[in-house]
Motif scaffolding. Structure first.
Motif, mmCIF file in Angstrom:
data_model
loop_
_atom_site.group_PDB
_atom_site.id
_atom_site.type_symbol
_atom_site.label_atom_id
_atom_site.label_comp_id
_atom_site.label_asym_id
_atom_site.label_seq_id
_atom_site.Cartn_x
_atom_site.Cartn_y
_atom_site.Cartn_z
ATOM 1 N N HIS A 1 -20.441 -34.011 48.648
ATOM 2 C CA HIS A 1 -19.485 -34.034 47.557
ATOM 3 C C HIS A 1 -18.348 -34.956 47.926
ATOM 4 C CE1 HIS A 1 -16.249 -31.617 49.424
ATOM 5 N NE2 HIS A 1 -17.253 -31.238 50.169
ATOM 6 N N ASP A 2 -17.755 -35.526 46.951
ATOM 7 C CA ASP A 2 -16.658 -36.445 47.188
ATOM 8 C C ASP A 2 -15.338 -35.705 47.080
ATOM 9 O OD1 ASP A 2 -18.043 -38.648 47.686
ATOM 10 O OD2 ASP A 2 -17.743 -39.600 45.734
ATOM 11 N N GLU A 3 -14.361 -36.202 47.844
ATOM 12 C CA GLU A 3 -13.014 -35.696 47.653
ATOM 13 C C GLU A 3 -12.478 -36.365 46.398
ATOM 14 O OE1 GLU A 3 -11.404 -33.350 49.181
ATOM 15 O OE2 GLU A 3 -13.151 -33.019 50.458
ATOM 16 N N LEU A 4 -12.215 -35.596 45.439
ATOM 17 C CA LEU A 4 -11.714 -36.186 44.212
ATOM 18 C C LEU A 4 -10.691 -35.241 43.626
ATOM 19 C CD1 LEU A 4 -13.153 -38.509 41.949
ATOM 20 C CD2 LEU A 4 -12.722 -36.398 40.749
ATOM 21 N N LYS A 5 -9.478 -35.738 43.484
ATOM 22 C CA LYS A 5 -8.435 -34.844 43.016
ATOM 23 C C LYS A 5 -8.479 -34.710 41.509
ATOM 24 C CE LYS A 5 -5.323 -35.153 46.843
ATOM 25 N NZ LYS A 5 -6.100 -36.176 47.564
ATOM 26 N N PRO A 6 -8.635 -33.487 41.033
ATOM 27 C CA PRO A 6 -8.602 -33.302 39.594
ATOM 28 C C PRO A 6 -7.237 -33.679 39.064
ATOM 29 C CG PRO A 6 -9.387 -31.332 40.700
ATOM 30 C CD PRO A 6 -8.839 -32.239 41.757
ATOM 31 N N ILE A 7 -7.201 -34.283 37.931
ATOM 32 C CA ILE A 7 -5.932 -34.700 37.349
ATOM 33 C C ILE A 7 -5.258 -33.541 36.625
ATOM 34 C CG2 ILE A 7 -4.998 -36.081 35.449
ATOM 35 C CD1 ILE A 7 -6.617 -38.377 36.521
ATOM 36 N N PHE A 8 -6.069 -32.777 35.965
ATOM 37 C CA PHE A 8 -5.506 -31.621 35.301
ATOM 38 C C PHE A 8 -6.503 -30.477 35.374
ATOM 39 C CE2 PHE A 8 -5.439 -28.857 31.600
ATOM 40 C CZ PHE A 8 -4.147 -28.370 31.671
ATOM 41 N N THR A 9 -5.995 -29.288 35.689
ATOM 42 C CA THR A 9 -6.871 -28.132 35.624
ATOM 43 C C THR A 9 -6.084 -26.953 35.072
ATOM 44 O OG1 THR A 9 -8.053 -26.477 36.921
ATOM 45 C CG2 THR A 9 -6.438 -27.798 38.105
ATOM 46 N N THR A 10 -6.785 -26.074 34.389
ATOM 47 C CA THR A 10 -6.138 -24.889 33.836
ATOM 48 C C THR A 10 -6.028 -23.788 34.878
ATOM 49 O OG1 THR A 10 -8.311 -24.233 33.019
ATOM 50 C CG2 THR A 10 -6.824 -25.292 31.449
ATOM 51 N N GLY A 11 -6.509 -24.071 36.090
ATOM 52 C CA GLY A 11 -6.472 -23.045 37.123
ATOM 53 C C GLY A 11 -7.621 -22.062 36.936
ATOM 54 N N GLY B 1 -33.174 -8.966 32.597
ATOM 55 C CA GLY B 1 -33.189 -10.234 33.322
ATOM 56 C C GLY B 1 -32.555 -10.117 34.689
ATOM 57 N N ALA B 2 -32.052 -11.229 35.178
ATOM 58 C CA ALA B 2 -31.544 -11.270 36.546
ATOM 59 C C ALA B 2 -30.215 -10.542 36.665
ATOM 60 C CB ALA B 2 -31.386 -12.724 36.976
ATOM 61 N N ASP B 3 -29.848 -10.237 37.886
ATOM 62 C CA ASP B 3 -28.606 -9.541 38.164
ATOM 63 C C ASP B 3 -27.435 -10.533 38.114
ATOM 64 O OD1 ASP B 3 -26.592 -7.946 39.017
ATOM 65 O OD2 ASP B 3 -27.263 -7.843 41.114
ATOM 66 N N LEU B 4 -26.547 -10.300 37.157
ATOM 67 C CA LEU B 4 -25.425 -11.220 36.983
ATOM 68 C C LEU B 4 -24.107 -10.558 37.385
ATOM 69 C CD1 LEU B 4 -26.410 -12.701 33.494
ATOM 70 C CD2 LEU B 4 -26.995 -13.572 35.759
ATOM 71 N N ALA B 5 -24.225 -9.350 37.953
ATOM 72 C CA ALA B 5 -23.029 -8.556 38.229
ATOM 73 C C ALA B 5 -22.062 -9.254 39.180
ATOM 74 C CB ALA B 5 -23.444 -7.197 38.804
ATOM 75 N N GLN B 6 -22.588 -10.146 40.017
ATOM 76 C CA GLN B 6 -21.725 -10.794 41.009
ATOM 77 C C GLN B 6 -20.849 -11.911 40.445
ATOM 78 O OE1 GLN B 6 -23.387 -11.977 44.838
ATOM 79 N NE2 GLN B 6 -25.050 -10.546 44.423
ATOM 80 N N ILE B 7 -21.112 -12.286 39.206
ATOM 81 C CA ILE B 7 -20.285 -13.361 38.640
ATOM 82 C C ILE B 7 -18.882 -12.816 38.392
ATOM 83 C CG2 ILE B 7 -19.983 -14.991 36.731
ATOM 84 C CD1 ILE B 7 -22.958 -14.821 36.223
ATOM 85 N N ASN B 8 -17.906 -13.467 38.984
ATOM 86 C CA ASN B 8 -16.528 -13.075 38.752
ATOM 87 C C ASN B 8 -15.897 -14.105 37.808
ATOM 88 O OD1 ASN B 8 -13.874 -12.394 38.740
ATOM 89 N ND2 ASN B 8 -13.600 -12.433 40.973
ATOM 90 N N PHE B 9 -15.813 -13.732 36.548
ATOM 91 C CA PHE B 9 -15.343 -14.684 35.540
ATOM 92 C C PHE B 9 -13.878 -15.084 35.758
ATOM 93 C CE2 PHE B 9 -19.080 -12.941 33.353
ATOM 94 C CZ PHE B 9 -19.690 -14.116 32.956
ATOM 95 N N ASP B 10 -13.155 -14.282 36.565
ATOM 96 C CA ASP B 10 -11.750 -14.617 36.820
ATOM 97 C C ASP B 10 -11.598 -15.620 37.953
ATOM 98 O OD1 ASP B 10 -10.942 -12.877 34.860
ATOM 99 O OD2 ASP B 10 -10.872 -11.163 36.250
ATOM 100 N N ASP B 11 -12.685 -15.889 38.627
ATOM 101 C CA ASP B 11 -12.609 -16.749 39.811
ATOM 102 C C ASP B 11 -13.214 -18.132 39.545
ATOM 103 O OD1 ASP B 11 -11.761 -17.024 42.438
ATOM 104 O OD2 ASP B 11 -13.780 -16.660 43.218
ATOM 105 N N ILE B 12 -13.194 -18.523 38.303
ATOM 106 C CA ILE B 12 -13.822 -19.791 37.924
ATOM 107 C C ILE B 12 -12.789 -20.692 37.248
ATOM 108 C CG2 ILE B 12 -15.506 -20.770 36.278
ATOM 109 C CD1 ILE B 12 -17.196 -18.216 36.824
ATOM 110 N N TYR B 13 -12.875 -21.980 37.572
ATOM 111 C CA TYR B 13 -12.066 -22.957 36.840
ATOM 112 C C TYR B 13 -12.786 -23.283 35.541
ATOM 113 C CZ TYR B 13 -9.491 -23.943 41.145
ATOM 114 O OH TYR B 13 -8.714 -23.856 42.270
#
Ligand SMILES: Nc1ncnc2c1ncn2[C@@H]1O[C@H](COP(=O)(O)OP(=O)(O)OP(=O)(O)O)[C@@H](O)[C@H]1O
Ligand SMILES: [Mg+2]
Lengths: 489, 299
Positions: A40-50, A91-103
């Motif tokens: 992966h490249d180091e690339l600084k995001p210009i804008f993110t909503t956090g 279907g598959a186990d999706l319980a581990q997805i933490n929707f608060d921990d995503i940009y």
């Protein structure tokens, strides 16, 4: 769960154009390809909503993009539905997805590159590593490469423009062709379809917008390259393809992804609309890194005499849930779903296909090939429904699983619902291992065990591979070879 | 040419260690011994024929030499160019220059003949061989009167019996083994195909290659003149001689030989009534898995 599709809002199937031709373009020479994932490249995001999501962020995304009010409204409504809606209980186990921990939104550059020169150097490097060859760039209709959440480079060949074909990223599509987008956006997959479709509708960014005017045959496949390259970067691309009467288009997406230790979510929505006698072929070869949840909703509508084909190959990811579906709404419409899944240790490929026959003389085939290795899990779900009155419809579903190790798992869940008597149906499921005799035969010619197994596995998924353009077929075979580092247990 | 006079002939004609040397070989399948002690020495430049009734163990010997894991070597040694073959995996044996023309070649769905051949040639001769691959392939295809279109077909899949045999010869021709074992390559061929195959084999004969030709028919041996003929009955080589032995078997069957062996006071294990034979074993059929569930799932 019944899906709501508001057919009334879609244009009716209209007059006759007997010129319906199917064209599969194949690259002539094998393009050299090395395995390029895992960096992966180091690339600084210009804008993110956090990290995380709330109503404000949804509105901010829309504002940042300068969208019209109707889109902001859809986003907000979708967000509200996302909050209420539960994850699928099957279907598959999706319980581990933490929707608060995503940009949910990252914008890497200010403007989109119209020409190659305008594309930032760092991003060009990324493309180099991705190995989009120079020759291929010229060869392709246009390269729409999605970097993080925004499409940064996009080119359309002039002859496509002359033909009136629109091939652009979804954000530009919305800006430049709001009337077309408004007419079709969310009509095939409404945000209420499922929790992830709701999420995508709320936060979507990028993806492709393709519009092919009446009677136009796009001679070369339109290609897009996607990848995830930011920690926890959620990719919520949105693709909409409209093929007007008697037109033809082949869209291809392929991707490799860098390896990250934290979980990532990829949740796309792809809507296809094939008008009377049109053909849309949508090819995907994806190889997500092992931490990605790949939860994609893909659906197509085919009107009278139209053909839609989903060619869908899935490698990698932690969990993939993907069931491309096709609604056959007009007489004589055709559906083809060919998929291949490879689940290695720690991976779950929950995939399949769904076809709704809503008109007479419609045909569908669903073909699935799955390969599991180590502790990999593959689940096939196929669902065919033929409504009353859809006489002389034909459907065939076939699912073949190959198990390479003792601990891997493969399951099939076919559902066939038929309310019409005058139809022809076929279904078959097989489970196999790498045969000792086959292995011995190949090894007796000098192939190592690993090479021999790779050959057998590639041979097994050949019915899928042969649907791909040459360079993708070569890539897929190589990716599979890379998965074969250990011998069978 | 000196034919083998006795059952003991551990050393090759020129006094050196033979290219392929089998000594006291016993082979079992699923714990059941099929081969009960075989000695055989094959040198480059020689053609050995093995004759024997159905079920006598000819294919078992061939598979064991190539290293099929189902065939267990319970006793004996096999060396190839002085190296212990039994320690080698089948692919190592192949790369070292051993080749088996299968009696029943296995089909490999989805694997194109042409791609596979290229891989096999690369495995045996290294990357450099790929350069001349195409030209050589064309040449061999012509020799075997095979159409170019075979290269796009899946390996042995849907091939007729004769086509499979030709495909085996093609592979042999491309891999240029030092020792080739041909298990009934002449069976099931029509007159023309037979001639093509026999010519193909003859074209490959030379000082740098040895053959073990397993056959039921003297017709083959009239084309491919063997230097030595071995008769295998009940898992043992019971008689060895020059080409005339094949003529003798052709005319009188195995009866006289069996009597001869019994007269020597040796036991002969005969195949069951009706020449029962281990008939062709196709690759394990794919297991049919009835749908696990018919329940309705929301997708
Ligand atoms: N894989 C196997 N499993 C069980 N039995 C076997 C297997 N292979 C061979 N046998 C048995 O071993 C014996 C020798 O078989 P083999 O195939 O070697 O005979 P053959 O001499 O090649 O016969 P043919 O002339 O019919 O080809 C037979 O009794 C056969 O049934
Ligand atoms: Mg045999």
């Amino acid at each position: 769960m019944a899906t709501t599709i508001d057919i009334r809002e879609l244009p009716p199937a209209v007059s006759v154009d007997p010129n319906r031709e199917r064209m599969l373009r194949e690259a002539e020479k094998e393009l050299p390809l090395e395995y390029r994932a895992g960096w992966h490249d180091e690339l600084k995001p210009i804008f993110t909503t956090g990290k995380g999501l709330d109503r404000d962020i949804v509105e901010t995304i829309s504002k940042m993009k300068g969208e019209l009010e109707w889109m902001t409204e859809i986003r907000v409504k979708a967000y509200e539905h996302f909050l209420e809606r539960k994850l699928p209980a099957w279907g598959a186990d999706l319980a581990q997805i933490n929707f608060d921990d995503i940009y949910y939104y990252i914008k890497p550059t200010e403007a989109q590159g119209k020409t190659w020169e305008e594309v930032p150097e760092e991003i060009k490097n990324t493309f180099d590593k991705l190995g989009i060859p120079e020759a291929e760039r010229k060869f392709l209709a246009g390269v729409s490469a999605q970097y993080e959440s925004e499409v940064v480079y996009h080119s359309i060949r002039e002859d496509l423009e002359k033909q009136g074909v629109i091939f652009t990223d979804m954000d530009s599509g919305l800006r430049e062709h709001p009337e077309i987008v408004k007419k079709y956006f969310g009509k095939v997959i409404p945000y209420k379809d499922n929790k992830l479709a709701a999420l995508n509708t709320a936060v979507w960014s990028g993806g492709s917008f393709v519009y092919v005017p009446k009677g136009v045959h796009v001679q070369i496949p339109l290609q897009a390259y996607f990848r995830i390259n930011a920690k926890n970067a959620g990719q919520f691309e949105r693709t909409l393809i409209i093929a007007e009467e008697g037109s033809f288009v082949h869209y291809i997406e392929g991707c490799t992804a860098p390896i990250w230790s934290e979980d990532s979510l990829h949740s796309a929505v792809v809507e296809l609309i094939a008008m009377k006698d049109a053909t849309i072929r949508y090819t995907t070869v994806q190889n997500w890194s092992n931490n990605v949840y790949n939860l994609v909703t893909k659906r197509a509508i085919a009107y009278e005499g139209a053909t839609v084909a989903w060619i869908d190959g899935n490698l990698g990811s932690k969990v993939t849930m993907k069931y491309p579906s096709i609604y056959l709404l007009g007489k004589g419409a055709k559906a083809e779903i060919v998929s291949a899944a490879f689940a290695n240790s720690g991976q779950t490929q929950d995939a399949g296909g769904k076809v709704w026959h809503c008109a007479p003389e419609t045909t569908s085939t669903i073909t699935s090939k799955s390969v599991t290795k180590g502790t990999g899990r593959a689940e096939f779900r196929g669902w065919i429904k033929i409504y009353k009155g859809c006489r002389d419809s034909v459907s065939a579903m076939r699912c073949d699983a190959m198990l390479l190790d003792k601990e891997c798992y493969s399951g099939t869940t076919p559902v066939i619902e038929v309310d019409e008597e005058k139809v022809a149906l076929g279904h078959e499921a097989t489970v196999s291992k790498v045969g000792e005799e086959e292995l011995f035969y190949l090894m007796s010619r000098g192939l190592t065990e690993r090479e021999a197994i790779t050959q057998i596995v590639n041979g097994f998924i050949e019915p899928f591979t042969k649907e791909l353009p040459m360079e993708y077929a070569v890539e897929l075979n190589k990716l599979i070879a890379l998965q074969m580092d250990a011998a069978v247990g | 040419m000196a034919a083998a006079e006795t059952l003991e002939r551990p050393v090759g004609t020129d006094g050196r260690v033979p290219t392929l040397q089998i000594e006291g070989l016993h082979v079992a399948i699923d714990g059941h011994e099929i081969i009960h002690g075989i000695d055989l020495a094959v040198n480059k430049g020689e053609v050995h024929a093995i004759l024997g009734p159905n079920g006598s163990g000819k294919s078992t010997l061939a598979y064991a030499l190539m290293g099929n894991p189902r065939y267990e070597i319970t006793e004996g040694t096999v060396t190839f160019n002085g190296e212990d073959v039994l320690e080698m995996e089948p692919d190592e044996r192949a790369r070292a220059g051993l080749f088996l023309c299968f009696q029943y070649p296995t089909s490999i769905p989805g694997v194109q003949m042409g791609n596979f051949l290229r891989l096999a040639v690369k495995a045996r001769f290294g990357d450099k061989a790929v350069k001349t691959f195409r030209r050589e392939l064309q040449e061999k295809l012509r020799l075997l009167k095979m159409d170019q279109s075979y290269m796009q077909r899946y390996l042995n899949e849907g091939f007729s019996g004769g086509e499979k045999k030709k495909a085996e010869i093609l592979q042999m021709a491309m891999l240029k083994p030092e020792i080739a074992i041909m298990d009934e390559t002449d069976s099931g061929l029509d007159v023309d195909a037979f001639k093509v195959v026999a010519d193909g084999v003859n074209a490959m004969r030379g000082a740098d290659r040895g053959f073990v030709v397993i056959t039921h028919y003297n017709r083959m041996l009239e084309y491919i003149k063997p230097d030595f003929v071995h008769v295998l009955i009940g898992g043992k080589i019971v008689k060895e001689d020059g080409p005339e032995l094949a003529v003798q078997v052709d005319q009188h069957g195995y009866g006289p030989i069996i009597e001869e062996v019994r007269a020597r006071g040796e036991e002969v294990e005969l195949p069951e009534e009706g020449g029962a034979t281990y008939a062709r074993e196709e690759p394990a059929a794919r297991h049919h898995d009835p749908f696990r569930s018919h329940g309705r799932t929301a997708i």
